[in-house]
Design a protein around this motif. Structure first.
Motif, PDB file in Angstrom:
ATOM      1  N   GLY A  97       0.792  -1.214   0.000  1.00  0.00           N
ATOM      2  CA  GLY A  97       0.000   0.000   0.000  1.00  0.00           C
ATOM      3  C   GLY A  97       0.828   1.269   0.000  1.00  0.00           C
ATOM      4  N   ALA A  98       2.131   1.154   0.233  1.00  0.00           N
ATOM      5  CA  ALA A  98       3.011   2.322   0.181  1.00  0.00           C
ATOM      6  C   ALA A  98       3.461   2.640  -1.239  1.00  0.00           C
ATOM      7  CB  ALA A  98       4.237   2.098   1.064  1.00  0.00           C
ATOM      8  N   ASP A  99       3.075   1.800  -2.199  1.00  0.00           N
ATOM      9  CA  ASP A  99       3.530   1.967  -3.582  1.00  0.00           C
ATOM     10  C   ASP A  99       2.385   2.308  -4.541  1.00  0.00           C
ATOM     11  OD1 ASP A  99       6.132   1.303  -2.783  1.00  0.00           O
ATOM     12  OD2 ASP A  99       5.805  -0.833  -3.160  1.00  0.00           O
ATOM     13  N   LEU A 100       1.325   2.901  -4.027  1.00  0.00           N
ATOM     14  CA  LEU A 100       0.126   3.101  -4.846  1.00  0.00           C
ATOM     15  C   LEU A 100       0.376   3.958  -6.075  1.00  0.00           C
ATOM     16  CD1 LEU A 100      -2.671   3.588  -2.146  1.00  0.00           C
ATOM     17  CD2 LEU A 100      -2.029   1.502  -3.380  1.00  0.00           C
ATOM     18  N   THR A 101       1.229   4.960  -5.960  1.00  0.00           N
ATOM     19  CA  THR A 101       1.469   5.814  -7.120  1.00  0.00           C
ATOM     20  C   THR A 101       2.301   5.110  -8.190  1.00  0.00           C
ATOM     21  OG1 THR A 101       3.314   6.838  -5.909  1.00  0.00           O
ATOM     22  CG2 THR A 101       1.200   8.012  -5.907  1.00  0.00           C
ATOM     23  N   ASP A 102       2.895   3.963  -7.850  1.00  0.00           N
ATOM     24  CA  ASP A 102       3.562   3.125  -8.849  1.00  0.00           C
ATOM     25  C   ASP A 102       2.564   2.202  -9.542  1.00  0.00           C
ATOM     26  OD1 ASP A 102       6.081   4.175  -8.271  1.00  0.00           O
ATOM     27  OD2 ASP A 102       6.467   2.670  -6.724  1.00  0.00           O
ATOM     28  N   TYR A 103       1.438   1.975  -8.888  1.00  0.00           N
ATOM     29  CA  TYR A 103       0.452   1.024  -9.400  1.00  0.00           C
ATOM     30  C   TYR A 103      -0.682   1.690 -10.183  1.00  0.00           C
ATOM     31  CZ  TYR A 103       2.447  -2.092  -5.766  1.00  0.00           C
ATOM     32  OH  TYR A 103       3.271  -2.843  -4.973  1.00  0.00           O
ATOM     33  N   PHE A 104      -1.037   2.932  -9.788  1.00  0.00           N
ATOM     34  CA  PHE A 104      -2.212   3.585 -10.362  1.00  0.00           C
ATOM     35  C   PHE A 104      -1.860   4.959 -10.923  1.00  0.00           C
ATOM     36  CE2 PHE A 104      -3.780   0.681  -7.118  1.00  0.00           C
ATOM     37  CZ  PHE A 104      -4.792   0.002  -7.798  1.00  0.00           C
ATOM     38  N   ALA A 105      -2.569   5.344 -11.978  1.00  0.00           N
ATOM     39  CA  ALA A 105      -2.388   6.658 -12.585  1.00  0.00           C
ATOM     40  C   ALA A 105      -3.183   7.708 -11.817  1.00  0.00           C
ATOM     41  CB  ALA A 105      -2.852   6.617 -14.044  1.00  0.00           C
ATOM     42  N   PRO A 106      -2.837   8.980 -11.960  1.00  0.00           N
ATOM     43  CA  PRO A 106      -3.613  10.032 -11.311  1.00  0.00           C
ATOM     44  C   PRO A 106      -5.089   9.976 -11.695  1.00  0.00           C
ATOM     45  CG  PRO A 106      -1.545  10.922 -12.139  1.00  0.00           C
ATOM     46  CD  PRO A 106      -1.638   9.522 -12.656  1.00  0.00           C
ATOM     47  N   GLY A 107      -5.956  10.008 -10.682  1.00  0.00           N
ATOM     48  CA  GLY A 107      -7.396  10.010 -10.921  1.00  0.00           C
ATOM     49  C   GLY A 107      -7.983   8.677 -11.327  1.00  0.00           C
ATOM     50  N   GLU A 108      -7.202   7.594 -11.297  1.00  0.00           N
ATOM     51  CA  GLU A 108      -7.694   6.297 -11.791  1.00  0.00           C
ATOM     52  C   GLU A 108      -8.675   5.632 -10.835  1.00  0.00           C
ATOM     53  OE1 GLU A 108      -5.849   2.417 -14.122  1.00  0.00           O
ATOM     54  OE2 GLU A 108      -4.534   3.643 -12.886  1.00  0.00           O
ATOM     55  N   VAL A 109      -8.561   5.931  -9.546  1.00  0.00           N
ATOM     56  CA  VAL A 109      -9.391   5.278  -8.529  1.00  0.00           C
ATOM     57  C   VAL A 109     -10.533   6.209  -8.113  1.00  0.00           C
ATOM     58  CG1 VAL A 109      -9.419   4.364  -6.167  1.00  0.00           C
ATOM     59  CG2 VAL A 109      -7.474   3.896  -7.676  1.00  0.00           C
ATOM     60  N   ALA A 110     -11.762   5.701  -8.185  1.00  0.00           N
ATOM     61  CA  ALA A 110     -12.930   6.507  -7.823  1.00  0.00           C
ATOM     62  C   ALA A 110     -13.121   6.571  -6.312  1.00  0.00           C
ATOM     63  CB  ALA A 110     -14.183   5.955  -8.496  1.00  0.00           C
ATOM     64  N   ASN A 111     -13.036   5.417  -5.651  1.00  0.00           N
ATOM     65  CA  ASN A 111     -13.254   5.359  -4.203  1.00  0.00           C
ATOM     66  C   ASN A 111     -12.238   4.418  -3.572  1.00  0.00           C
ATOM     67  OD1 ASN A 111     -15.816   6.968  -3.910  1.00  0.00           O
ATOM     68  ND2 ASN A 111     -16.530   5.415  -5.345  1.00  0.00           N
ATOM     69  N   LEU A 112     -11.909   4.706  -2.304  1.00  0.00           N
ATOM     70  CA  LEU A 112     -10.881   3.932  -1.624  1.00  0.00           C
ATOM     71  C   LEU A 112     -11.369   3.532  -0.237  1.00  0.00           C
ATOM     72  CD1 LEU A 112      -7.123   4.596  -1.831  1.00  0.00           C
ATOM     73  CD2 LEU A 112      -8.114   4.200   0.420  1.00  0.00           C
TER      74      LEU A 112
END
Length: 215
Positions: A97-112
């Motif tokens: 979970g510390a690597d989320l910006t390596d896994y997802f693009a900006p704005g890619e996730v709607a809800n967390l």
């Protein structure tokens, strides 16, 4: 809680790349291609054995869901459920979970969703808490500005810390509840394995829903 090693976990993961991605650097902006169709994407960070994320995927076919878990055995339990159910709107990640910006693009996730994360109660471990500022910055980076973050815990100290941390970060609270199971405002609550056991013994569950400032 660290789960005991299971000899079947690694072979199961290796056998099902259609459902699970291991440390998915290179997938940023491409997650919708893993599903049968594009839908708003929801992410649970720290999914445990998957009761919550599986039931959410079943209850909300209009959304796509990703379960992210750092423990191989835990994600294997979710994978075993998914192999049996073959839900078209559920994918899994074995990752940090510390690597989320390596896994997802900006704005890619709607809800967390953050459900019963490790409270890391010692002050020397504060930076490991999933509601610490550096984690909030990652969530903000990958989330759609219109999206929201839901956090649940049974640990009052961790809940109070998270309220302060999110407030100091400038987040806006949409809901704050000190007792989810007695709060008439909350409808359709989906429990985790831990929540189900804890609340059955009379324990109180705290929840907040918040979003990052928009515009």
């Amino acid at each position: 809680m660290r789960l005991r090693n299971k000899p079947w976990a690694a072979p199961l993961i290796a056998a099902h790349p259609e459902y699970i991605t291991v440390r998915p650097v290179g997938m940023t902006g491409k997650w919708q291609s893993k599903f049968d169709q594009a839908r708003p994407l929801a992410l649970e960070v720290g999914s445990g054995k998957g009761k919550f994320i599986v039931e959410m995927a079943q209850a909300h076919p209009e959304q796509n869901f990703i379960a992210l878990e750092i423990q191989e055995v835990a994600i294997a339990y979710i994978l075993r459920k998914q192999v049996a159910l073959n839900l078209p709107n559920l994918q899994l990640i074995l990752g940090d979970g510390a690597d989320l910006t390596d896994y997802f693009a900006p704005g890619e996730v709607a809800n967390l969703y953050l459900n019963f994360s490790d409270p890391w109660p010692k002050s020397k471990h504060v930076k490991r808490r999933l509601t610490y500022a550096s984690f909030l910055a990652q969530y903000q980076a990958i989330m759609d500005p219109a999206g929201s973050l839901q956090f649940k815990t049974d640990n009052q100290g961790f809940f109070e810390y998270s309220l302060v941390s999110m407030n100091n970060y400038g987040m806006v609270f949409d809901l704050v509840s000190l007792d989810v199971h007695q709060d008439a405002r909350i409808e359709g609550n989906v429990e985790t394995e831990y929540e189900h056991k804890f609340s059955a013994k009379g324990g109180r569950i705290h929840e907040l829903v918040a979003h990052f400032k928009r515009g």
